[in-house]
Design a protein around this motif. Sequence first.
Motif, short mmCIF file in Angstrom:
data_model
loop_
_atom_site.label_atom_id
_atom_site.label_comp_id
_atom_site.label_asym_id
_atom_site.label_seq_id
_atom_site.Cartn_x
_atom_site.Cartn_y
_atom_site.Cartn_z
N ARG A 128 12.85 19.68 -9.42
CA ARG A 128 12.30 20.60 -10.41
C ARG A 128 11.23 21.48 -9.78
N SER A 129 11.15 22.72 -10.28
CA SER A 129 10.11 23.63 -9.79
C SER A 129 9.23 24.13 -10.93
N ASP A 130 9.37 23.50 -12.13
CA ASP A 130 8.52 23.87 -13.24
C ASP A 130 7.45 22.80 -13.47
N LEU A 131 6.83 22.78 -14.64
CA LEU A 131 5.78 21.80 -14.94
C LEU A 131 6.34 20.48 -15.45
N ASN A 132 7.67 20.35 -15.44
CA ASN A 132 8.37 19.11 -15.77
C ASN A 132 8.03 18.56 -17.16
N PRO A 133 8.50 19.24 -18.21
CA PRO A 133 8.24 18.74 -19.57
C PRO A 133 8.96 17.44 -19.90
N ILE A 134 9.86 16.98 -19.01
CA ILE A 134 10.50 15.68 -19.23
C ILE A 134 9.46 14.56 -19.08
N ASN A 135 8.53 14.75 -18.16
CA ASN A 135 7.43 13.80 -17.95
C ASN A 135 6.23 14.30 -18.75
N ARG A 136 6.06 13.77 -19.96
CA ARG A 136 5.06 14.28 -20.88
C ARG A 136 3.65 14.24 -20.28
N LEU A 194 20.22 39.16 -9.89
CA LEU A 194 21.07 37.97 -9.79
C LEU A 194 20.75 37.10 -8.59
N ILE A 195 19.88 37.56 -7.67
CA ILE A 195 19.47 36.64 -6.60
C ILE A 195 18.52 35.59 -7.16
N ASN A 196 18.03 35.82 -8.38
CA ASN A 196 17.35 34.76 -9.15
C ASN A 196 16.25 34.08 -8.34
N LEU A 197 15.29 34.86 -7.89
CA LEU A 197 14.18 34.31 -7.11
C LEU A 197 13.50 33.18 -7.87
N ARG A 198 13.42 32.03 -7.23
CA ARG A 198 12.86 30.83 -7.88
C ARG A 198 11.83 30.22 -6.93
N GLN A 199 10.64 29.96 -7.46
CA GLN A 199 9.57 29.40 -6.63
C GLN A 199 9.25 27.98 -7.06
N ASP A 200 9.22 27.09 -6.08
CA ASP A 200 8.80 25.71 -6.30
C ASP A 200 7.32 25.63 -5.95
N GLY A 214 17.71 19.11 -13.31
CA GLY A 214 17.19 20.24 -12.55
C GLY A 214 18.06 21.48 -12.53
N TRP A 215 19.30 21.39 -13.07
CA TRP A 215 20.20 22.54 -13.07
C TRP A 215 20.05 23.33 -14.37
N GLN A 216 20.43 24.60 -14.33
CA GLN A 216 20.35 25.42 -15.54
C GLN A 216 21.29 24.87 -16.60
N VAL A 217 20.81 24.85 -17.85
CA VAL A 217 21.63 24.38 -18.97
C VAL A 217 22.40 25.56 -19.53
#
Length: 656
Positions: A637-645, A382-388, A506-509
Amino acid sequence: MQTLNLGILAHVDAGKTSLTERLLFAAGVIDEIGSVDDGSTQTDSMALERQRGITIKSAVVSFAIDGVTVNLIDTPGHPDFIAEVERVLSVLDGAVLVISAVEGVQAQTRVLMRTLRRLRIPTLIFVNKIDRGGAQDERVLRDISAKLTPAIMPMGSVRDLGARAAGFTTYGAADDAFTTALTDLLAGHDDAIVATYVNDETAVPYDRLRDELAAQTKRALAHPVFFGSAITGAGVDALITGITELLPAAEGDVDGPVSATVFKVERGPAGEKIAYVRVFSGTVRTRDRLRLRGDNEGKVTAVHVFDRGSAVTRASVTAGEIGKLWGLADVRVGDAIGTSRTAAECHRFAPPTLETAVVPRRPEEKGALHVALTQLAEQDPLINLRQDDLRQELFLSLYGEVQKEVIQETLATDFGIDVDFRETTTICVERPIGTGMAVEVLGKEPNPFLATVGLRIEPAAAGSGVGVKLEVKVGSIPLFIYKAVEEFQKAIENTVRETLRQGLRGWQVADCTVTITQSGYTSPESTARDFRLLTPLVLMSALQQAGTVVCEPVHRFHLDVPADTVGAILPVLARLRAVPRVPEIRGPACVLEGEIPAARVHELQRQLYALTRGEGVLEFAFDHYEPVRGAPPSRPRSDLNPINRKEYLLHVMRRV
């Protein structure tokens, strides 16, 4: 010999670790009772636990009494470590909820009891510290009945309350008031008792009442209450009798299919993983190959089973028992081993509501920090390690500032890495506000992948999480999908859940249903990778069409303050966007309850001392999410940003 897996739960400082020591002493497992203050207890083995005098990690010890082997699990009481409690609940046969006779029912006590009742875990209540000044019995009983559950039965009376000589005397068949109250309580769930009392016009036999009390306690319908002192030992013998007579022993078929749950993971001296498991069915033996989540497997190289205070080497661990397994390199906390249990048996407290970035003081230790935090995340997912990846930053989810301090000390002590934290921020979520649909077809621009994916996203009930449904004709799904355990469906579903960790802002859905409406492939060129790469584009397009609202966490609060300070406190609560209920005046004191945004709790804590002359006491716990007022906050965002195709495809094609 029967086995009982017993949890000891409490608000911090109620005395549950001291009670664990007393139970071990009474059972002859230890010759001397350890002290929390001195850092000499059996279960608080971590250096940080001994240093701080609090339980951080759950610990298992075992003792035998009256033909029952009790695996006793001591859990943290501080709300920052509620995740440890959550994992333990999934393996319990029964629980003892410890309440201080001085402080009474506290915020965490209510959270714990509400969860124990929802999960129908048989629970005894032990009111501790009857030997302390300020201890009360009748007031605490009233609070338990009003704030926890009315289905309680005091099992005796207290003498010399608040004195060192305080003791507990159990009721018996000769105590008319007790047998009458017991009859009234049990009659609510036993028509036979009502019939006996009404038709015969005589008292129900005491043995019959005791048997029915045990039956209803084991069904979590009744909650016997014992009083005592873990320090002096008063009332502990009566509690032990209650544990063995009133709580249910573990059940399970030792010859059935293996079904077990991993509730704790730690690392041994050589860095090897050690999994703590509760076995519900079957037998796990050394050299067995076990199926973990997904397609992962592991071979058991050693088994330890808890026996009389410590873990001893055995050839196997069987249904009903708790054991430690070596050799499962890919195991994680929460893994189901063998046959999975039903979804209804999955337990969950409120999620962490805070987040912070972790920064090494020596920049060259970024890689080592990531490895260390990955190991900590194995023990506490639950510490949900997230890498940018773009900013080369690491983020953790937290329940509170104490948890942050413990992580900082653990990194320094166990890994030799000194870190700092950025400012703690509140974690919001996004919820869809409408329905959105999108599809990309194989062979048609602008789809560059060898797959067709169509998705529909729509709102779901609050607290329901993310659900994925399949609405595709069987004929349109390739045959190899079924041969590979529906690899196609799993690829899309897993990608949907991963993609929704970051919504439009950028927040979890959360709280939505995603339906797979179309699929297509070309054989033999299409692979599961095509579906994984295409799904984020389709999903984000559907989500943009649906729209989202950013919601912030809201806490319930309970505030005890001097009555003459209410006039100064109410305007502060209003500025902090708190919504208090009508104040309740209790003589010179006043109780204020209501809701407050989680982001404003720290400011209330900061001002409370001055507003109340140091006499105010604030308790709070997560309650729900609600839409943010004003401009909604965003998170980078810390992912590959699929909003920006264009950006997404550039990164994806480069990686491919």
